[in-house]
Design an enzyme around this catalytic site. Sequence first.
Site, PDB file in Angstrom:
ATOM      1  N   ASP A  14       0.827  -1.207   0.000  1.00 52.20           N
ATOM      2  CA  ASP A  14       0.000   0.000   0.000  1.00 52.20           C
ATOM      3  C   ASP A  14       0.864   1.261   0.000  1.00 52.20           C
ATOM      4  O   ASP A  14       1.920   1.295   0.630  1.00 52.20           O
ATOM      5  CB  ASP A  14      -0.895  -0.012   1.252  1.00 52.20           C
ATOM      6  CG  ASP A  14      -2.053   0.961   1.141  1.00 52.20           C
ATOM      7  OD1 ASP A  14      -2.227   1.563   0.066  1.00 52.20           O
ATOM      8  OD2 ASP A  14      -2.781   1.118   2.132  1.00 52.20           O
ATOM      9  N   ASN A  62     -10.251  -3.040  -6.747  1.00 50.83           N
ATOM     10  CA  ASN A  62      -9.470  -2.067  -7.530  1.00 50.83           C
ATOM     11  C   ASN A  62     -10.057  -1.795  -8.908  1.00 50.83           C
ATOM     12  O   ASN A  62      -9.675  -0.814  -9.563  1.00 50.83           O
ATOM     13  CB  ASN A  62      -8.022  -2.529  -7.678  1.00 50.83           C
ATOM     14  CG  ASN A  62      -7.201  -2.373  -6.413  1.00 50.83           C
ATOM     15  OD1 ASN A  62      -6.185  -3.033  -6.222  1.00 50.83           O
ATOM     16  ND2 ASN A  62      -7.631  -1.498  -5.497  1.00 50.83           N
TER      17      ASN A  62
END
Length: 234
Positions: A14, A62
Amino acid sequence: MTEQGPKHIAIIMDGNRRWAKNNGLSTKEGHTQGAKNLELLLNKANELGVECLTAWGFSTENWKRSKQEVDGLWSLVKDYANYYRKLCLDNEIRLIHIGRKDRLPSFILKLISEVEEETKHFTRIFAPAFDYGGHDEIVRAINRVQEKGLEVSEKTIEANLDTATLPPVDLIIRTGDVVRLSGFLSWQSEYAEYYFSQKMFPDFGTEDLEDAVMQFCKVERRYGGDGALAIAKK
């Protein structure tokens, strides 16, 4: 205290986009730097005796991002595919994809299938997670169990997860100053140890990975029982 390091480390990579923004770069450049950093961590994991490194590259959620960013991510995977193929072959690393296959771009699926076949005889594992979600994986595993006419149980579910051929997850690392798993390895994380880093993924270096392993080795893993049971579990 654990006598040995983790056999299976899983990383939530991340912070690529925030790293890029903080450095005045494009989102694609952030993901590119993340891809470069992953290679360093994969090599370090090998040095540390890690048997399997799983890296979450694209989640089932995503797809909600802009088409431009999603297309850019797949373009990046394509650009680095042959590089990582050579890396796996040269270092005798087996590639195993975890996640859905029905929604991946055809050229990505073809590349993954080719490298999986070329490296299937190796024992050390690199498992990229593309179009992966923990809940989605469990649902798909239960559907497989039912399609096979088997009783739904912990044993049959585990045997039909994407990670069925991987060693149990020992350590989950998340970068980017976020303290949650976001559905990553929902089933497998039951007794995994966690390591959260404030650093964005491109800045999470080999020394940080080594620190995470050192912290892991300080923990006595009891698996809900006492020390003796923990040893027996391993």
